[in-house]
Design a protein around this motif. Structure first.
Motif, PDB file in Angstrom:
ATOM      1  N   ASP A 540      48.648  59.543  93.526  1.00 49.55           N
ATOM      2  CA  ASP A 540      49.343  60.822  93.702  1.00 49.55           C
ATOM      3  C   ASP A 540      49.693  61.050  95.168  1.00 49.55           C
ATOM      4  N   THR A 541      48.748  60.724  96.059  1.00 45.88           N
ATOM      5  CA  THR A 541      48.971  60.901  97.502  1.00 45.88           C
ATOM      6  C   THR A 541      50.065  59.975  98.012  1.00 45.88           C
ATOM      7  N   ILE A 542      50.021  58.703  97.591  1.00 44.65           N
ATOM      8  CA  ILE A 542      51.029  57.741  98.042  1.00 44.65           C
ATOM      9  C   ILE A 542      52.409  58.159  97.552  1.00 44.65           C
ATOM     10  N   GLN A 543      52.494  58.678  96.321  1.00 43.63           N
ATOM     11  CA  GLN A 543      53.795  59.122  95.831  1.00 43.63           C
ATOM     12  C   GLN A 543      54.339  60.267  96.678  1.00 43.63           C
ATOM     13  N   ASP A 544      53.453  61.208  97.061  1.00 45.64           N
ATOM     14  CA  ASP A 544      53.894  62.305  97.927  1.00 45.64           C
ATOM     15  C   ASP A 544      54.414  61.772  99.258  1.00 45.64           C
ATOM     16  N   GLU A 545      53.724  60.771  99.804  1.00 44.40           N
ATOM     17  CA  GLU A 545      54.163  60.181 101.072  1.00 44.40           C
ATOM     18  C   GLU A 545      55.514  59.494 100.920  1.00 44.40           C
ATOM     19  N   ILE A 546      55.697  58.785  99.822  1.00 46.80           N
ATOM     20  CA  ILE A 546      56.955  58.082  99.582  1.00 46.80           C
ATOM     21  C   ILE A 546      58.102  59.072  99.434  1.00 46.80           C
ATOM     22  N   VAL A 547      57.878  60.138  98.681  1.00 43.85           N
ATOM     23  CA  VAL A 547      58.926  61.139  98.471  1.00 43.85           C
ATOM     24  C   VAL A 547      59.318  61.785  99.805  1.00 43.85           C
ATOM     25  N   THR A 548      58.319  62.150 100.605  1.00 43.59           N
ATOM     26  CA  THR A 548      58.601  62.755 101.916  1.00 43.59           C
ATOM     27  C   THR A 548      59.369  61.792 102.809  1.00 43.59           C
ATOM     28  N   PHE A 549      58.905  60.551 102.845  1.00 43.87           N
ATOM     29  CA  PHE A 549      59.530  59.537 103.694  1.00 43.87           C
ATOM     30  C   PHE A 549      60.970  59.270 103.273  1.00 43.87           C
ATOM     31  N   LEU A 550      61.179  59.036 101.974  1.00 43.67           N
ATOM     32  CA  LEU A 550      62.517  58.706 101.493  1.00 43.67           C
ATOM     33  C   LEU A 550      63.463  59.898 101.561  1.00 43.67           C
ATOM     34  N   SER A 551      62.947  61.099 101.415  1.00 45.09           N
ATOM     35  CA  SER A 551      63.797  62.288 101.543  1.00 45.09           C
ATOM     36  C   SER A 551      64.366  62.382 102.952  1.00 45.09           C
ATOM     37  N   ASP A 552      63.523  62.136 103.956  1.00 44.98           N
ATOM     38  CA  ASP A 552      64.006  62.127 105.341  1.00 44.98           C
ATOM     39  C   ASP A 552      64.944  60.953 105.587  1.00 44.98           C
ATOM     40  N   LEU A 553      64.614  59.811 105.017  1.00 45.40           N
ATOM     41  CA  LEU A 553      65.422  58.611 105.237  1.00 45.40           C
ATOM     42  C   LEU A 553      66.815  58.767 104.635  1.00 45.40           C
ATOM     43  N   MET A 572      60.946  54.816  90.720  1.00 46.82           N
ATOM     44  CA  MET A 572      59.801  53.954  90.419  1.00 46.82           C
ATOM     45  C   MET A 572      58.485  54.627  90.798  1.00 46.82           C
ATOM     46  N   ALA A 573      58.463  55.262  91.970  1.00 49.50           N
ATOM     47  CA  ALA A 573      57.243  55.934  92.395  1.00 49.50           C
ATOM     48  C   ALA A 573      56.835  57.009  91.390  1.00 49.50           C
ATOM     49  N   ASP A 574      57.819  57.749  90.903  1.00 45.66           N
ATOM     50  CA  ASP A 574      57.515  58.775  89.911  1.00 45.66           C
ATOM     51  C   ASP A 574      57.004  58.163  88.608  1.00 45.66           C
ATOM     52  N   GLU A 575      57.611  57.027  88.193  1.00 48.80           N
ATOM     53  CA  GLU A 575      57.179  56.381  86.951  1.00 48.80           C
ATOM     54  C   GLU A 575      55.760  55.831  87.068  1.00 48.80           C
ATOM     55  N   PHE A 576      55.447  55.187  88.192  1.00 49.60           N
ATOM     56  CA  PHE A 576      54.092  54.642  88.356  1.00 49.60           C
ATOM     57  C   PHE A 576      53.054  55.756  88.437  1.00 49.60           C
ATOM     58  N   GLU A 577      53.411  56.888  89.066  1.00 45.68           N
ATOM     59  CA  GLU A 577      52.478  58.014  89.117  1.00 45.68           C
ATOM     60  C   GLU A 577      52.225  58.548  87.701  1.00 45.68           C
ATOM     61  N   SER A 578      53.268  58.588  86.871  1.00 42.20           N
ATOM     62  CA  SER A 578      53.110  59.038  85.484  1.00 42.20           C
ATOM     63  C   SER A 578      52.247  58.056  84.692  1.00 42.20           C
ATOM     64  N   ILE A 579      52.458  56.758  84.928  1.00 43.07           N
ATOM     65  CA  ILE A 579      51.643  55.746  84.251  1.00 43.07           C
ATOM     66  C   ILE A 579      50.164  55.950  84.577  1.00 43.07           C
ATOM     67  N   SER A 580      49.865  56.200  85.869  1.00 46.67           N
ATOM     68  CA  SER A 580      48.459  56.396  86.257  1.00 46.67           C
ATOM     69  C   SER A 580      47.880  57.633  85.575  1.00 46.67           C
TER      70      SER A 580
END
Length: 697
Positions: A540-553, A572-580
């Protein structure tokens, strides 16, 4: 009366300026000495005196006219008659002749054109010598604004050129990074090429620290890439050595038009690179113009004279100045441009410029060192190697500095090198200064790499001793690299991909742990259970980091392929978070059932284990495809997804039949059907990952 007053006022306003002009002309005529020209004289005008430019308040300038006119047509050994026949602004510079000497009395600020005439009365030959006299006062505000403006345009040009080159070679850059292996030759080559494209060794090194921190790159690979990055950054000096400074502004304009109007992305980003290159040269010219004023200021000249690289202490002092300046500007390319500007106009000699360049190599390591704060042990080792590489290199080069300079001079005096570099005449000429400084930078990093290369493994082991591994297991994260990686979006998107793959690996591990807990039967192992739930929170934490990073990028100006890749990674990040989440929910059903005092029978556990193994194999296939960038996996993924749905339907029918044959507690029934539904959702989200990889919306 009003009309009469206006008429009188108009006449006054017209007559007054004319009166002042006539008075000024009469005053100039009175100041100039009478002409000594005679009818039929042979006249010639020659540029015998250089223009004089002095600071306001400077003492009188005395010129020996006998030496000036010596060897001219008027000079036949006879005594010449000298006179001042022209002085456009005597209020700027007063003129006086005494014993064949011209005395210039500097007065107020301005410029004046002065003509000195020499007449040979025997041959009736006249020679006029004209020159410009200027009295000026330093405008420190204008100097500062010109230098700062030029530096800003230079840095913005480097950024635009880097973005344009990255966009053009984006996919190639990502392939190069993925090709990095433990082969040090390959790593050095990749580091050199990547840095030449991103135009900054600091960016490359920070990127390497990020990759090591995320586990994408080992320390041995990072050492090779960092050595290559130090070589690649020297391309900036050779770009500046191109003698196209006068074309900087036209290149900027053409690049701007090429960037604003074409629709094709490749043309736009190529124009952005050209525009950036034009800004680099235009900014360099502005800095040269600003520093040109410094050369004529005695105070600044005396201050720069302190940095004399003709002694070992002086070399260290210059290197320290270059290091501090780079530390403040945070760009070795910018300080290199400043050094070249000062050396080209003669403010500092070549030896001082060379020592400054050595210090700039140390100053540029601060960026990677800052990036290592809070990173993993290996990432800190990579950053410290960058510092060690440049610090030791500068130490031994400064120890042999005079021989190093002689080596460069001998190198440039080789015929084929001089021909290749387009150097004519003495290498010490100002026209060759940029080339010589670029050679200092390149030779230092190439020679230093050759020296360090055989000892790379030894240095790696030394760093392992100096920076020991922490006792607790480190979990690398993306957090501290997001801001810096935004400077290189093409590489930043690769960094976020590493984080997405870490999420995939986390889901794979959770499926493995769930399998172990399911096969155990009875009450689940608490330690392993807690481990699975903790991993779900980490994802969950890594997905939040990815979303923040990619939103800025993605908010930046990026090529379409990077934007598409970023959107795929977000999905993909959202799908893997849902899988977990669904994996954790399956375990929660089992725990809740145990807490209620119930348990599934052997047939149910066997059915769920069969389904679990099938879904886990399906997930592993899709994850492997993500690692390999295999988009064709979607065909097989659809087939296996259909098989899983068929298996689930079969298991439901068998469960219904089992319910008719024997009595099953409602809690057990709910837990079993909920687990079936969760496995279906896991397979659904896994299929979504495969569709994201194949760019299917």
């Amino acid at each position: 009366m009003v009309r009469v007053a206006i008429l009188v006022l108009g006449i006054c306003l017209t007559v007054y300026p004319a009166t002042r002009l006539v008075a000024s002309l009469l005053d100039d005529a009175q100041q100039a000495e009478p002409s000594i020209e005679q009818p039929g004289a042979n006249r010639s005008s020659e540029r015998l005196l250089p223009d004089c430019k002095v600071l306001h308040g400077a003492p009188d300038t005395i010129i020996n006219l006998g030496e000036v006119f010596q060897g001219t047509p008027a000079d036949t050994g006879e005594e010449l008659k000298l006179s001042i026949v022209h002085n456009t602004k005597p209020k700027v510079a007063g003129t006086n002749l005494q014993d064949n000497r011209l005395i210039l009395e500097w007065k107020k600020e301005g410029s004046t054109e002065i003509t000195v005439r020499a007449l040979n009365p025997v041959t009736n030959t006249i020679v006029d010598a004209r020159f410009q006299g200027t009295v000026w006062h330093p405008d420190y505000l204008s100097l500062a604004l010109t230098v700062i403006g030029g530096l800003g345009i230079f840095l913005l040009g480097m950024k635009n050129m880097s973005e344009g080159l990255q966009a053009i070679a984006g996919s190639g850059l990502r392939r190069m990074i993925s090709k990095v292996t433990d082969n040090r030759f390959m790593a050095v080559g990749v580091g050199t090429l990547v840095t030449m494209l991103v135009q900054s060794s600091s960016i490359t090194t920070v990127m390497v620290v990020g990759f090591v921190n995320s586990g994408f790159m080992t320390l041995a690979q990072a050492i090779g890439v960092i050595m290559g990055a130090n070589i690649g950054t020297t391309i900036t000096g050779w770009i500046l050595a191109l003698k196209i400074g006068a074309y900087g502004l036209p290149m900027l304009g053409l690049g701007a038009f090429g960037y604003l109007f074409p629709r094709r992305e490749s043309i736009r980003f190529a124009a952005l690179a050209v525009m950036g290159l034009g800004m680099v040269f235009f900014g360099l010219e502005l800095m040269k113009d600003g520093f040109a004023m410094v050369k004529d200021l005695p105070a600044f000249e005396a201050w720069f004279a302190r940095f004399d690289a003709h002694s070992y202490l002086g070399v260290l002092k210059c290197a320290a100045a270059g290091c501090i300046l780079t530390f403040l500007v945070q760009s070795s390319s910018a300080t290199l441009g400043i050094t070249i500007s000062l050396a080209t106009i003669g403010v500092i000699p070549f030896e001082t410029a060379a020592a400054l360049v050595l210090g700039e190599n140390i100053g540029t390591t601060i960026t990677a060192w800052l990036a290592s704060f809070g990173a993993t042990t290996n990432a800190r080792r990579a950053a410290y190697f960058h510092v060690l590489f440049n610090l030791v290199g500068v130490a031994w080069i400064t120890a042999i500095f005079p021989w190093y300079i002689d080596f460069l001079d001998d190198l440039f005096n080789l015929p084929f090198i001089r021909s290749l570099a387009g150097v004519e005449g003495d290498v010490g000429e100002a026209i060759d200064m940029t080339v010589r400084i670029a050679a200092v930078h390149t030779c230092f990093n190439v020679v230093n790499t050759i020296v360090f290369f055989p000892f790379a493994s030894l240095l790696g082991r030394l760093l392992e001793r100096l920076v020991p591994q922490k006792v607790h297991k480190e979990k690398p994260h993306l957090t501290r690299l997001d801001i810096r990686m935004l400077d290189t979006p093409v590489m930043g998107i690769e960094q976020s991909r590493v984080e997405v793959l870490r999420m995939a690996d986390g889901c794979r591990k959770m499926m493995h742990w769930l399998s172990e807990l399911s096969y155990q039967g009875g009450e689940p192992d608490r330690k392993l259970t807690q481990k699975l739930f903790n991993r779900e929170e980490v994802l969950d934490t890594i997905q939040d980091e990815i979303v923040t990073f990619l939103s800025d990028l993605l908010s930046a100006n990026l090529p379409h392929d990077v934007i598409d890749e970023g959107r795929r990674q977000l999905r993909m990040a959202d799908e893997f978070e849902s899988i977990s989440d669904y994996i954790a929910s399956i375990l929660k059903f089992q725990i809740k059932l145990n807490d209620q005092g119930y348990a599934m029978n052997g047939t149910m556990r066997q059915q769920l284990n069969k389904l679990h193994d099938t879904v886990a194999g399906y997930m592993q296939m899709v994850i492997d495809a993500c690692i390999q960038r295999n988009q064709s996996v979607i065909t097989k993924a659809n087939t296996m997804r259909a098989e899983i749905k068929h298996l689930v339907r079969t298991l439901r029918k068998e469960h219904l039949q089992q319910m008719t044959d024997e009595k099953i507690a409602p809690y057990v029934n709910v837990a079993f059907t909920s687990a079936l539904n969760s496995y279906v959702r896991v397979s659904d989200h896994t299929l979504n990952v495969a569709e994201s990889l194949a760019a299917i919306k």
